[in-house]
Write a protein that holds these residues in place. Structure first.
Motif, PDB file in Angstrom:
ATOM      1  N   ARG A 185      62.442  26.948  75.368  1.00 16.17           N
ATOM      2  CA  ARG A 185      63.370  26.688  76.466  1.00 16.17           C
ATOM      3  C   ARG A 185      64.785  26.361  75.996  1.00 16.17           C
ATOM      4  NH1 ARG A 185      59.516  28.844  78.836  1.00 16.17           N
ATOM      5  NH2 ARG A 185      58.246  27.772  80.387  1.00 16.17           N
ATOM      6  N   GLY A 186      65.020  26.456  74.665  1.00 19.55           N
ATOM      7  CA  GLY A 186      66.355  26.146  74.145  1.00 19.55           C
ATOM      8  C   GLY A 186      67.360  27.250  74.408  1.00 19.55           C
ATOM      9  N   GLY A 187      66.884  28.444  74.746  1.00 23.83           N
ATOM     10  CA  GLY A 187      67.819  29.519  75.057  1.00 23.83           C
ATOM     11  C   GLY A 187      67.315  30.895  74.688  1.00 23.83           C
ATOM     12  N   ALA A 188      66.739  31.026  73.492  1.00 24.96           N
ATOM     13  CA  ALA A 188      66.372  32.363  73.024  1.00 24.96           C
ATOM     14  C   ALA A 188      65.060  32.861  73.620  1.00 24.96           C
ATOM     15  CB  ALA A 188      66.305  32.367  71.501  1.00 24.96           C
ATOM     16  N   GLY A 189      64.224  31.966  74.124  1.00 24.66           N
ATOM     17  CA  GLY A 189      62.974  32.386  74.765  1.00 24.66           C
ATOM     18  C   GLY A 189      61.945  32.937  73.794  1.00 24.66           C
ATOM     19  N   ASP A 212      69.973  18.491  71.329  1.00 21.50           N
ATOM     20  CA  ASP A 212      71.437  18.475  71.291  1.00 21.50           C
ATOM     21  C   ASP A 212      72.043  18.856  72.651  1.00 21.50           C
ATOM     22  OD1 ASP A 212      73.550  17.823  69.461  1.00 21.50           O
ATOM     23  OD2 ASP A 212      74.236  19.884  69.682  1.00 21.50           O
ATOM     24  N   GLU A 213      71.254  19.478  73.477  1.00 23.25           N
ATOM     25  CA  GLU A 213      71.607  19.863  74.866  1.00 23.25           C
ATOM     26  C   GLU A 213      73.109  19.991  75.142  1.00 23.25           C
ATOM     27  OE1 GLU A 213      70.075  17.516  78.354  1.00 23.25           O
ATOM     28  OE2 GLU A 213      69.196  19.447  78.857  1.00 23.25           O
ATOM     29  N   GLY A 214      73.690  21.039  74.545  1.00 20.98           N
ATOM     30  CA  GLY A 214      75.139  21.208  74.679  1.00 20.98           C
ATOM     31  C   GLY A 214      75.575  22.129  75.807  1.00 20.98           C
ATOM     32  N   ILE A 242      53.885  31.478  68.560  1.00 17.38           N
ATOM     33  CA  ILE A 242      54.086  32.362  67.395  1.00 17.38           C
ATOM     34  C   ILE A 242      54.873  31.608  66.308  1.00 17.38           C
ATOM     35  CG2 ILE A 242      55.095  34.576  66.621  1.00 17.38           C
ATOM     36  CD1 ILE A 242      52.933  35.119  68.640  1.00 17.38           C
ATOM     37  N   LYS A 243      55.862  30.838  66.758  1.00 15.45           N
ATOM     38  CA  LYS A 243      56.643  30.040  65.798  1.00 15.45           C
ATOM     39  C   LYS A 243      55.719  29.037  65.088  1.00 15.45           C
ATOM     40  CE  LYS A 243      60.863  28.750  67.083  1.00 15.45           C
ATOM     41  NZ  LYS A 243      61.964  28.013  67.727  1.00 15.45           N
ATOM     42  N   TRP A 244      54.875  28.372  65.862  1.00 13.78           N
ATOM     43  CA  TRP A 244      53.955  27.393  65.283  1.00 13.78           C
ATOM     44  C   TRP A 244      52.994  28.078  64.303  1.00 13.78           C
ATOM     45  CZ3 TRP A 244      51.998  23.261  69.368  1.00 13.78           C
ATOM     46  CH2 TRP A 244      53.115  22.670  69.970  1.00 13.78           C
ATOM     47  N   ALA A 301      74.651  33.319  67.497  1.00 13.93           N
ATOM     48  CA  ALA A 301      74.846  33.659  68.911  1.00 13.93           C
ATOM     49  C   ALA A 301      76.083  33.013  69.538  1.00 13.93           C
ATOM     50  CB  ALA A 301      73.607  33.279  69.697  1.00 13.93           C
ATOM     51  N   LEU A 302      76.769  32.117  68.835  1.00 16.03           N
ATOM     52  CA  LEU A 302      77.984  31.571  69.470  1.00 16.03           C
ATOM     53  C   LEU A 302      79.019  32.697  69.580  1.00 16.03           C
ATOM     54  CD1 LEU A 302      79.775  29.480  70.732  1.00 16.03           C
ATOM     55  CD2 LEU A 302      80.326  28.575  68.499  1.00 16.03           C
ATOM     56  N   GLY A 303      79.407  33.257  68.461  1.00 18.19           N
ATOM     57  CA  GLY A 303      80.324  34.399  68.495  1.00 18.19           C
ATOM     58  C   GLY A 303      79.654  35.620  69.108  1.00 18.19           C
ATOM     59  N   CYS A 331      76.113  22.348  66.465  1.00 19.16           N
ATOM     60  CA  CYS A 331      74.983  21.599  65.897  1.00 19.16           C
ATOM     61  C   CYS A 331      73.714  21.772  66.729  1.00 19.16           C
ATOM     62  CB  CYS A 331      75.327  20.122  65.726  1.00 19.16           C
ATOM     63  SG  CYS A 331      76.442  19.859  64.356  1.00 19.16           S
ATOM     64  N   GLY A 332      73.816  22.426  67.889  1.00 16.23           N
ATOM     65  CA  GLY A 332      72.622  22.754  68.668  1.00 16.23           C
ATOM     66  C   GLY A 332      71.950  24.021  68.163  1.00 16.23           C
ATOM     67  N   GLU A 333      72.693  24.847  67.437  1.00 19.44           N
ATOM     68  CA  GLU A 333      72.078  26.039  66.835  1.00 19.44           C
ATOM     69  C   GLU A 333      71.158  25.548  65.722  1.00 19.44           C
ATOM     70  OE1 GLU A 333      71.179  29.418  64.474  1.00 19.44           O
ATOM     71  OE2 GLU A 333      72.149  27.599  63.758  1.00 19.44           O
ATOM     72  N   GLU A 334      69.964  26.110  65.665  1.00 14.87           N
ATOM     73  CA  GLU A 334      68.919  25.485  64.845  1.00 14.87           C
ATOM     74  C   GLU A 334      69.251  25.316  63.371  1.00 14.87           C
ATOM     75  OE1 GLU A 334      65.536  27.907  65.760  1.00 14.87           O
ATOM     76  OE2 GLU A 334      66.182  29.575  64.503  1.00 14.87           O
ATOM     77  N   THR A 335      69.918  26.301  62.746  1.00 15.65           N
ATOM     78  CA  THR A 335      70.169  26.152  61.303  1.00 15.65           C
ATOM     79  C   THR A 335      71.306  25.160  61.048  1.00 15.65           C
ATOM     80  OG1 THR A 335      71.658  28.056  61.218  1.00 15.65           O
ATOM     81  CG2 THR A 335      69.328  28.489  60.794  1.00 15.65           C
TER      82      THR A 335
HETATM   83  C1  LIG Z   1      75.669  27.953  69.611  1.00 12.22           C
HETATM   84  C2  LIG Z   1      74.263  27.593  69.921  1.00 12.22           C
HETATM   85  C3  LIG Z   1      73.959  26.362  70.484  1.00 12.22           C
HETATM   86  C4  LIG Z   1      72.640  26.022  70.765  1.00 12.22           C
HETATM   87  N1  LIG Z   1      72.391  24.807  71.330  1.00 12.22           N
HETATM   88  C5  LIG Z   1      71.103  24.455  71.586  1.00 12.22           C
HETATM   89  C6  LIG Z   1      70.821  23.185  72.151  1.00 12.22           C
HETATM   90  O1  LIG Z   1      71.710  22.384  72.443  1.00 12.22           O
HETATM   91  N2  LIG Z   1      69.514  22.880  72.387  1.00 12.22           N
HETATM   92  C7  LIG Z   1      68.487  23.757  72.085  1.00 12.22           C
HETATM   93  O2  LIG Z   1      67.326  23.422  72.288  1.00 12.22           O
HETATM   94  N3  LIG Z   1      68.743  24.966  71.555  1.00 12.22           N
HETATM   95  C8  LIG Z   1      70.017  25.323  71.293  1.00 12.22           C
HETATM   96  N4  LIG Z   1      70.261  26.541  70.728  1.00 12.22           N
HETATM   97  C9  LIG Z   1      69.113  27.405  70.372  1.00 12.22           C
HETATM   98  C10 LIG Z   1      68.555  27.012  68.998  1.00 12.22           C
HETATM   99  O3  LIG Z   1      69.265  27.694  67.991  1.00 12.22           O
HETATM  100  C11 LIG Z   1      67.078  27.376  68.854  1.00 12.22           C
HETATM  101  O4  LIG Z   1      66.879  28.681  69.289  1.00 12.22           O
HETATM  102  C12 LIG Z   1      66.143  26.449  69.642  1.00 12.22           C
HETATM  103  O5  LIG Z   1      66.338  25.117  69.265  1.00 12.22           O
HETATM  104  C13 LIG Z   1      64.702  26.818  69.348  1.00 12.22           C
HETATM  105  O6  LIG Z   1      63.857  26.072  70.170  1.00 12.22           O
HETATM  106  P1  LIG Z   1      62.973  26.773  71.307  1.00 12.22           P
HETATM  107  O7  LIG Z   1      62.263  27.923  70.638  1.00 12.22           O
HETATM  108  O8  LIG Z   1      62.054  25.722  71.753  1.00 12.22           O
HETATM  109  O9  LIG Z   1      63.918  27.242  72.341  1.00 12.22           O
HETATM  110  C14 LIG Z   1      71.590  26.931  70.467  1.00 12.22           C
HETATM  111  C15 LIG Z   1      71.893  28.179  69.901  1.00 12.22           C
HETATM  112  C16 LIG Z   1      73.214  28.508  69.651  1.00 12.22           C
HETATM  113  C17 LIG Z   1      73.512  29.837  69.058  1.00 12.22           C
END
Ligand SMILES: Cc1cc2nc3c(=O)[nH]c(=O)nc-3n(C[C@H](O)[C@H](O)[C@H](O)COP(=O)(O)O)c2cc1C
Ligand code: SF4
Length: 531
Positions: free
Chosen positions: A153-157, A182-184, A162-164, A488-490, A270-274
């Motif tokens: 639910r962080g964005g990428a779906g 980080d919920e940005g 599978i990740k686990w 994914a930001l840019g 800092c919300g992007e996972e790496t």
């Molecule tokens: C710029 C950027 C910001 C992100 N911010 C968040 C965030 O605030 N919270 C979050 O859960 N995922 C965020 N993501 C997605 C994470 O990189 C990652 O896909 C996610 O934490 C994986 O968790 P999930 O599989 O449960 O979604 C962000 C990705 C990008 C590119």
């Protein structure tokens, strides 16, 4: 007899005076010699009714709202402690239509229990998921989550199971579970609500994940702007340790799981996972190249599950009620529930947990009540600052991953920001590029340089300087950012920019628009030649 009164301690309720209301109720009760037990619960998510006060009655919980300090004496006079009628009466809480017509699975307890009472958590079904997981192998837990169809639910779906499974398959002495809190994204607050309103469900979810993959250490990376959530989590973690739900022998399982909450560095990236992992390691939040995936080389180079708060907090209900039950909600490849967060120019800002498939129109009108201004709705941005702007004609799009992707949009974390007909989409497109320039980690050229050039090109288009050539240039620049950015930001900033041009071309065709006050006032203003 003591009356139980619930006054939310959630940050949104506090921002509209819940603390003073709680004090006023305590003082009034003391002066009337009424014995009240005030519980600081989480929010039910109906923010236009906050502070929403509830009282326990023999017929169930009865709600009043929005309650102000001034209305407290009148509530006592009317007999609100016994659930009697008052101008602010909302009736039995569970029957409030916006709440009743939801599928609350992840949020089943939020607003109902005392967030820091473990016994309350357990008596409302808490730790049943872990109990089931304790009787299963790691592989079986993983397969249950795979079968449920849960997607991150962080964005990428990305499919959570599978990740686990990837982390489970790694042989390593140390593995980690990291929660992305980080919920940005603009207009989102579901993670915060869980952390403040039902923190044990997140702790339980992370513990289940640790049993599934064989991890012994977890971290929750909390957005720095969430001091209440951070405090609540730290207390909840301490209680879980005290009661044996964390530590060397979790719930008598013989398995170890340690957990810490860490405050984020205060940057969107800092919300992007790496980047988050870099930051958690004490370094500057900057993107890492992928591969290797964090599931293979994550925190401190070890296999790491990194998931969003809602993904992890959903594991307990999946384990408790079974994958099939969760699968039964939703549509197509989007299974289960989506936590929709309504924000912006909307009458009823609200958290709606509902099976995937509700349309945007139903979310905005049936739940949100349309625009707060009463003016016609013109645009909707779904999925945070990187999400596309949809016009009114797209409102019948179902809220599911595939339907949004087909329309060049994305659901992201489920935030829906509503705009009325006063919005200027050229300004919003410029804001997206400027946001990217401000928040870029600087590691790759398309984003670091492209976003700044993008602001300049939009400025030239709006100033009517060689418009057609600059529109073409902007399109090309967006393609380069989309294809050439490292993350994914840019890579996704073209979504809001190109959707604004595609659906609202008239906004890019004004010689000198009246843009009103600038939301980033002071920053990069010198690069706005038309001002
Ligand atoms: C710029 C950027 C910001 C992100 N911010 C968040 C965030 O605030 N919270 C979050 O859960 N995922 C965020 N993501 C997605 C994470 O990189 C990652 O896909 C996610 O934490 C994986 O968790 P999930 O599989 O449960 O979604 C962000 C990705 C990008 C590119
Ligand atoms: S796209 Fe932007 S944020 Fe992402 S790596 Fe490149 S410079 Fe950093």
């Amino acid at each position: 007899m003591s009356n139980k009164v619930y006054v939310p301690g959630d940050a949104a309720a506090l921002s509209v005076g819940a603390e003073s209301v709680s004090k006023a109720i305590a003082e009034r009760a003391a002066s009337l010699r009424r014995d009240v037990n005030i519980v600081r619960n989480g929010s039910r998510g109906m923010f236009w009714l906050e502070p929403m006060v509830e009282v326990d009655t023999p017929q169930g919980r009865v709600a009043y709202g929005p309650v102000s300090v001034e209305s407290v004496p009148g509530l006592f006079e009317a007999g609100f402690l016994d659930g009697k009628a008052h101008a602010l009466s909302l009736g039995p809480t569970e029957k409030i239509p916006y709440l009743r017509n939801q599928d609350r699975l992840t949020f089943a307890r939020c607003g109902i229990t005392d967030p820091l009472s473990l016994s309350d958590y357990v008596s409302h079904g808490g730790y049943r998921g872990l109990e089931k997981a304790m009787g299963m192998t790691g592989a079986d837990i993983v397969e249950e989550v795979v079968k449920s169809g849960l997607r991150g639910r962080g964005g990428a779906g990305f499919p959570t199971g599978i990740k686990w499974r990837t982390v489970l398959q790694q042989s390593a002495g140390q593995k980690y579970i990291v929660c992305n809190a980080d919920e940005g994204d603009s207009g989102t607050y579901a993670d915060r609500m869980i952390m403040e309103g039902d923190p044990f469900v997140l702790i339980e979810g992370m513990t289940i994940a640790s049993f599934a993959v064989g991890a012994t250490q977890g971290y929750i990376y909390v957005r720095s702007e969430y001091p209440h959530a951070f405090r609540t989590l730290r207390r909840a973690i301490a209680i879980a340790y005290e009661k044996g739900y964390l530590g060397a022998n979790v719930a008598g399982s013989g398995k170890k799981f340690d957990l810490e909450a860490r405050l984020g560095a205060g940057a969107y990236i800092c919300g992007e996972e790496t980047s988050l992992l870099e930051s958690l390691e004490g370094k500057r939040g900057q993107i890492r190249y992928k591969p290797p995936l964090p599931a293979i080389q994550g925190l401190f180079g070890k296999p790491t599950v990194i998931n969003n708060v809602i993904s992890l907090a959903t594991a307990p209900v999946i384990l408790d009620k079974g994958a099939k039950n969760y699968q039964d909600f939703g549509m197509g490849k989007s299974r289960g529930t989506l936590t929709i967060q309504l924000a912006g120019n909307v009458k009823r800002a609200e958290l709606v947990e509902k099976a995937f498939g509700l349309t945007l129109r139903e979310a905005i009108y049936d739940y949100g009540g349309g625009t707060a201004s009463g003016r016609p709705l013109r645009a909707v941005q779904v999925g945070g600052p990187l999400g596309a702007y949809f016009p009114e004609s797209y409102l019948d799009t179902p809220l599911d991953y595939e339907s949004f992707a087909a329309k060049k949009g994305m659901l992201g974390h489920g935030g829906i920001v509503v705009f009325d007909d006063t919005v200027d989409l050229a300004r919003q497109a410029r804001f997206a590029m400027e946001f990217c320039a401000v928040e870029s980690c600087g590691k790759c050229t398309p984003c670091r340089v492209g976003s700044t050039r993008g602001v300049e090109v939009i400025d030239r288009i709006v100033a009517n300087q060689d418009r057609m050539r600059n529109l073409e240039l902007l399109d090309e620049l967006c393609d380069v950012m989309l294809d050439g950015s490292l993350c994914a930001l840019g890579g996704l900033i073209p979504y809001p920019v190109q959707s604004a041009i595609r659906h609202f071309p008239e906004d890019f065709d004004k010689a000198a628009p009246d843009l009103g006050p600038d939301p980033l006032a002071g920053r990069a203003r010198e690069s706005q030649p038309w001002r």
